[in-house]
Motif scaffolding. Structure first.
Motif, PDB file in Angstrom:
ATOM      1  N   VAL A 290     -67.082  18.673   1.170  1.00 20.86           N
ATOM      2  CA  VAL A 290     -66.229  20.403   0.988  1.00 20.86           C
ATOM      3  C   VAL A 290     -65.145  20.322   1.737  1.00 20.86           C
ATOM      4  O   VAL A 290     -64.646  20.121   2.882  1.00 20.86           O
ATOM      5  N   ALA A 291     -64.208  21.194   0.906  1.00 18.84           N
ATOM      6  CA  ALA A 291     -63.229  21.750   1.291  1.00 18.84           C
ATOM      7  C   ALA A 291     -63.546  22.812   1.952  1.00 18.84           C
ATOM      8  O   ALA A 291     -64.418  23.590   1.268  1.00 18.84           O
ATOM      9  N   ARG A 292     -63.118  23.419   3.049  1.00 16.56           N
ATOM     10  CA  ARG A 292     -64.322  24.001   3.362  1.00 16.56           C
ATOM     11  C   ARG A 292     -63.494  25.653   4.053  1.00 16.56           C
ATOM     12  O   ARG A 292     -61.890  24.746   5.017  1.00 16.56           O
ATOM     13  N   TYR A 293     -63.165  26.666   2.829  1.00 18.53           N
ATOM     14  CA  TYR A 293     -62.665  27.789   4.086  1.00 18.53           C
ATOM     15  C   TYR A 293     -63.360  28.615   5.079  1.00 18.53           C
ATOM     16  O   TYR A 293     -64.755  28.617   4.699  1.00 18.53           O
ATOM     17  N   ALA A 294     -63.023  28.883   6.891  1.00 11.96           N
ATOM     18  CA  ALA A 294     -63.882  29.925   7.602  1.00 11.96           C
ATOM     19  C   ALA A 294     -64.566  31.309   6.776  1.00 11.96           C
ATOM     20  O   ALA A 294     -65.188  31.972   7.302  1.00 11.96           O
ATOM     21  N   GLU A 295     -63.741  31.999   5.843  1.00 13.33           N
ATOM     22  CA  GLU A 295     -63.661  32.968   4.957  1.00 13.33           C
ATOM     23  C   GLU A 295     -63.187  32.702   3.852  1.00 13.33           C
ATOM     24  O   GLU A 295     -62.096  31.971   3.558  1.00 13.33           O
ATOM     25  N   TYR A 296     -63.436  33.745   3.115  1.00 12.44           N
ATOM     26  CA  TYR A 296     -62.581  34.184   1.874  1.00 12.44           C
ATOM     27  C   TYR A 296     -61.557  34.492   2.197  1.00 12.44           C
ATOM     28  O   TYR A 296     -62.009  35.801   2.125  1.00 12.44           O
ATOM     29  N   GLY A 297     -60.402  34.773   1.033  1.00 13.04           N
ATOM     30  CA  GLY A 297     -59.599  35.363   1.611  1.00 13.04           C
ATOM     31  C   GLY A 297     -58.212  34.737   1.310  1.00 13.04           C
ATOM     32  O   GLY A 297     -58.106  33.311   0.949  1.00 13.04           O
ATOM     33  N   ASP A 298     -56.806  35.124   1.080  1.00  8.05           N
ATOM     34  CA  ASP A 298     -56.087  34.867   0.515  1.00  8.05           C
ATOM     35  C   ASP A 298     -55.042  33.977   2.117  1.00  8.05           C
ATOM     36  O   ASP A 298     -54.246  32.526   1.582  1.00  8.05           O
ATOM     37  N   ASN A 299     -55.141  34.289   3.366  1.00  9.68           N
ATOM     38  CA  ASN A 299     -54.915  33.321   4.160  1.00  9.68           C
ATOM     39  C   ASN A 299     -55.237  32.537   5.381  1.00  9.68           C
ATOM     40  O   ASN A 299     -55.139  32.869   5.898  1.00  9.68           O
ATOM     41  N   SER A 300     -56.743  32.035   4.438  1.00  8.61           N
ATOM     42  CA  SER A 300     -57.901  31.403   5.558  1.00  8.61           C
ATOM     43  C   SER A 300     -57.565  30.368   4.756  1.00  8.61           C
ATOM     44  O   SER A 300     -57.387  30.135   3.601  1.00  8.61           O
ATOM     45  N   PRO A 301     -56.831  29.186   5.317  1.00 12.58           N
ATOM     46  CA  PRO A 301     -56.785  27.710   4.840  1.00 12.58           C
ATOM     47  C   PRO A 301     -57.780  26.995   4.490  1.00 12.58           C
ATOM     48  O   PRO A 301     -59.438  27.415   5.177  1.00 12.58           O
ATOM     49  N   ALA A 302     -58.355  26.066   3.751  1.00 14.50           N
ATOM     50  CA  ALA A 302     -59.290  24.990   3.298  1.00 14.50           C
ATOM     51  C   ALA A 302     -59.333  23.652   3.927  1.00 14.50           C
ATOM     52  O   ALA A 302     -58.127  23.296   4.545  1.00 14.50           O
ATOM     53  N   HIS A 303     -60.704  22.556   4.902  1.00  8.91           N
ATOM     54  CA  HIS A 303     -60.128  21.851   5.456  1.00  8.91           C
ATOM     55  C   HIS A 303     -61.276  20.846   4.565  1.00  8.91           C
ATOM     56  O   HIS A 303     -62.616  21.312   4.537  1.00  8.91           O
ATOM     57  N   LEU A 304     -61.118  20.053   5.074  1.00  8.73           N
ATOM     58  CA  LEU A 304     -62.200  19.130   4.892  1.00  8.73           C
ATOM     59  C   LEU A 304     -63.353  18.947   6.037  1.00  8.73           C
ATOM     60  O   LEU A 304     -63.242  19.143   7.078  1.00  8.73           O
ATOM     61  N   TRP A 305     -64.703  19.353   5.438  1.00  5.24           N
ATOM     62  CA  TRP A 305     -65.812  19.183   6.308  1.00  5.24           C
ATOM     63  C   TRP A 305     -66.664  18.370   5.461  1.00  5.24           C
ATOM     64  O   TRP A 305     -66.794  17.796   4.359  1.00  5.24           O
ATOM     65  N   ARG A 306     -67.692  17.596   6.540  1.00  2.00           N
ATOM     66  CA  ARG A 306     -69.037  16.959   6.713  1.00  2.00           C
ATOM     67  C   ARG A 306     -70.222  17.862   6.222  1.00  2.00           C
ATOM     68  O   ARG A 306     -70.434  18.539   7.649  1.00  2.00           O
ATOM     69  N   TRP A 307     -70.732  18.402   5.745  1.00  2.71           N
ATOM     70  CA  TRP A 307     -72.802  18.239   5.617  1.00  2.71           C
ATOM     71  C   TRP A 307     -73.113  17.372   5.661  1.00  2.71           C
ATOM     72  O   TRP A 307     -73.125  17.007   4.440  1.00  2.71           O
ATOM     73  N   THR A 308     -74.535  17.569   6.656  1.00  7.13           N
ATOM     74  CA  THR A 308     -75.288  16.440   6.616  1.00  7.13           C
ATOM     75  C   THR A 308     -76.706  17.228   6.260  1.00  7.13           C
ATOM     76  O   THR A 308     -76.878  17.642   7.148  1.00  7.13           O
ATOM     77  N   ILE A 309     -76.639  16.939   5.632  1.00  4.96           N
ATOM     78  CA  ILE A 309     -79.126  17.826   5.007  1.00  4.96           C
ATOM     79  C   ILE A 309     -79.817  16.785   5.935  1.00  4.96           C
ATOM     80  O   ILE A 309     -80.138  15.763   5.433  1.00  4.96           O
ATOM     81  N   ASP A 310     -80.532  17.262   6.825  1.00  8.71           N
ATOM     82  CA  ASP A 310     -82.184  16.829   7.145  1.00  8.71           C
ATOM     83  C   ASP A 310     -83.653  17.218   6.126  1.00  8.71           C
ATOM     84  O   ASP A 310     -83.127  18.266   6.916  1.00  8.71           O
ATOM     85  N   LEU A 311     -83.626  16.651   5.485  1.00  9.01           N
ATOM     86  CA  LEU A 311     -84.646  17.396   4.668  1.00  9.01           C
ATOM     87  C   LEU A 311     -85.965  17.208   5.631  1.00  9.01           C
ATOM     88  O   LEU A 311     -86.809  17.700   5.412  1.00  9.01           O
ATOM     89  N   VAL A 312     -86.397  16.223   7.120  1.00 11.86           N
ATOM     90  CA  VAL A 312     -86.771  16.570   7.770  1.00 11.86           C
ATOM     91  C   VAL A 312     -87.643  18.024   8.652  1.00 11.86           C
ATOM     92  O   VAL A 312     -88.734  18.639   9.127  1.00 11.86           O
ATOM     93  N   SER A 313     -86.502  17.755   9.411  1.00 13.83           N
ATOM     94  CA  SER A 313     -85.773  19.393  10.182  1.00 13.83           C
ATOM     95  C   SER A 313     -85.426  20.449   9.375  1.00 13.83           C
ATOM     96  O   SER A 313     -85.907  21.198   9.894  1.00 13.83           O
ATOM     97  N   GLY A 314     -84.721  19.915   7.744  1.00 18.71           N
ATOM     98  CA  GLY A 314     -84.443  21.364   7.830  1.00 18.71           C
ATOM     99  C   GLY A 314     -83.225  22.366   7.815  1.00 18.71           C
ATOM    100  O   GLY A 314     -83.096  23.326   8.115  1.00 18.71           O
ATOM    101  N   THR A 315     -82.543  20.920   8.712  1.00 17.51           N
ATOM    102  CA  THR A 315     -81.084  21.285   9.007  1.00 17.51           C
ATOM    103  C   THR A 315     -79.725  20.887   8.367  1.00 17.51           C
ATOM    104  O   THR A 315     -80.459  19.928   7.617  1.00 17.51           O
ATOM    105  N   VAL A 316     -79.203  21.592   8.940  1.00 15.50           N
ATOM    106  CA  VAL A 316     -77.854  20.588   8.063  1.00 15.50           C
ATOM    107  C   VAL A 316     -76.864  20.631   9.684  1.00 15.50           C
ATOM    108  O   VAL A 316     -76.525  21.620  10.045  1.00 15.50           O
TER     109      VAL A 316
END
Length: 449
Positions: A290-316
């Motif tokens: 995803v292109a992720r913003y730390a928060e929503y707002g005009d001055n918050s930049p986006a960077h490429l992030w990876r989220w990995t969902i573990d369906l066994v542990s229920g964590t990301v």
């Protein structure tokens, strides 16, 4: 040529950032033929490059997101830039002033601005905005970019449609959702078959009307992003605002059980307008980019992030992959929902950001390396769409982007070799007028045969 209504903005007042520079709308609908080209257009490229974006007819809008939709189209055939044209999407709002919400608070899904994306599915070309029904656009010879009308899947669609539907490359199904109403259900998941027949519409329970611009599709799952940008109709201008106390979570739904349980997994508060891609990593892990913003707002930049969902542990697991500004991420869409090695994004200007060195980025998601094409001082790209060179998904191809040159106040279509984006452009098509910064588009090759 059709000329728009004259501006109602004061000539003496300074325009808002989303109406200044190359965010400012163009006033004319043009058609031009046999455009000049520097370099050589690959002869394999026969079709339309279409890009949608806001182009307010009266110039006065409170936010970049609210301008009337205008599609810019470049027709390529046999190594030639055959024609360019730009047309407003003639929605009921554009032609008759029909509001999306009337004085009684009732929502009209046939109204809206259709300004965000343009996609093709089941033989229809659809201009999209997430507040309304899609509008069908005519790309036949002699009818190029004329508006046909609102498309509601034969009366079966009763919610708005996201501007970011996903076409499964295996089944041909179109997956999408609707959101945005002030009353529940705040979210509804939809699926149309390869022929364009709407076959699934399923409400999903979420706590509040959050701004859900995009989502994720894999071979086995649909993943929704319930993030803390929440609707409040008492806000002036943009009615959505950052409310981190709402929390953030991902909702996982199995594609083979579309009416089944949605499993919600917490993540750190953030905002995401755009996903790059997602895929299943075995039976118990899902990988999202995803292109992720730390928060929503005009001055918050986006960077490429990876989220990995573990369906066994229920964590990301959450991981930032690069510190360069990255938005409008794209892949070879023939790999949507599958493991795609390469992704692309741009570093460019946004309202209020000021000048930003314009660049296109190519991410190797296996090695972690990033290649970069810098367009030079004052030259800023828009989202780049991938055009394949052959039938091999993930194989060679080209990246097509409208690029604005501030020194000449003009725009070009720039074609880059996707496998060597640092090299000089393969071809540059010089356009008869500038293309304002906009949102999303696609390379739509002519159907085979």
């Amino acid at each position: 040529m059709t000329t728009a209504n004259p501006s109602t903005a004061s000539e003496s007042s300074a325009p808002a950032p989303h109406l200044a520079g190359n965010f400012a709308p163009v006033r004319d609908e043009l058609t031009a033929y046999d455009l000049p080209v520097t370099g050589t257009i690959p002869p394999e490229l026969t079709g339309w490059f279409l890009r949608n974006g806001p182009n307010p007819r009266d110039v006065v809008t409170p936010h970049w997101f609210f301008g009337d939709g205008m599609v810019h189209g470049l027709r390529l055939e046999d190594g030639r830039a055959v024609s360019y044209r730009n047309r407003w999407v003639r929605t009921a709002t554009f032609t008759d002033g029909v509001p999306v919400v009337d004085e009684q608070g009732r929502r009209n899904l046939r109204a809206g601005v259709a300004n965000t994306h343009i996609v093709r599915h089941a033989g229809r070309t659809l201009a999209l905005v997430e507040s309304s029904f899609p509008y069908e656009i005519d790309c036949r010879p002699g009818h190029e970019l004329e508006t046909i009308g609102a498309h509601d899947f034969g009366g079966r669609l009763t919610t708005a449609m996201t501007a970011h539907p996903k076409t499964c490359p295996t089944t041909g199904e179109l997956h999408f959702f609707g959101y945005g109403g002030p009353q529940p259900p705040y979210l509804t998941y939809h699926r149309a078959d390869a022929a364009g027949e709407l076959e699934v519409s399923r409400p999903i329970d979420v706590a509040a009307p959050t701004m859900m611009h995009d989502f994720h599709l894999t071979a086995a799952h649909v993943i929704f992003m319930d993030l803390p940008v929440v609707l409040d109709l008492n806000r002036r201008g943009m009615p959505y605002g950052w409310e981190p106390e709402y929390g953030a979570r991902l909702g996982v739904l199995r594609r083979d059980d579309p009416y089944g349980e949605v499993r919600w997994l917490s993540i750190d508060p953030c905002y995401v307008f755009h996903s790059l891609n997602a895929y299943d990593d075995g039976d118990q892990r899902i990988v999202l980019h995803v292109a992720r913003y730390a928060e929503y707002g005009d001055n918050s930049p986006a960077h490429l992030w990876r989220w990995t969902i573990d369906l066994v542990s229920g964590t990301v697991a959450e991981e930032q992959l690069d510190d360069q500004l990255c938005e409008f991420p794209r892949i070879d869409d023939r790999l949507a929902g599958l493991p795609a090695r390469f992704g692309h994004g741009i570093s460019g200007e946004f309202p209020g950001s000021g000048p930003v060195p314009g660049a296109l980025l190519r991410y190797d998601l296996h090695s972690g390396t990033v290649a970069r094409h810098d367009f030079g001082p004052g030259r800023t790209p828009s989202e780049a769409a991938f055009a394949p060179a052959d039938g091999r998904p993930g194989g060679p191809g080209w990246l097509l982007s409208y690029v604005y040159d501030a020194s000449t106040d003009s725009s070009d279509l720039v074609i880059l070799d996707a496998e060597d984006i640092s090299a000089a452009p393969v071809a540059t098509v010089h356009l008869p007028q500038r293309v304002p910064y906009g949102f999303h588009g696609n390379w739509l090759p002519d159907p085979a045969g």
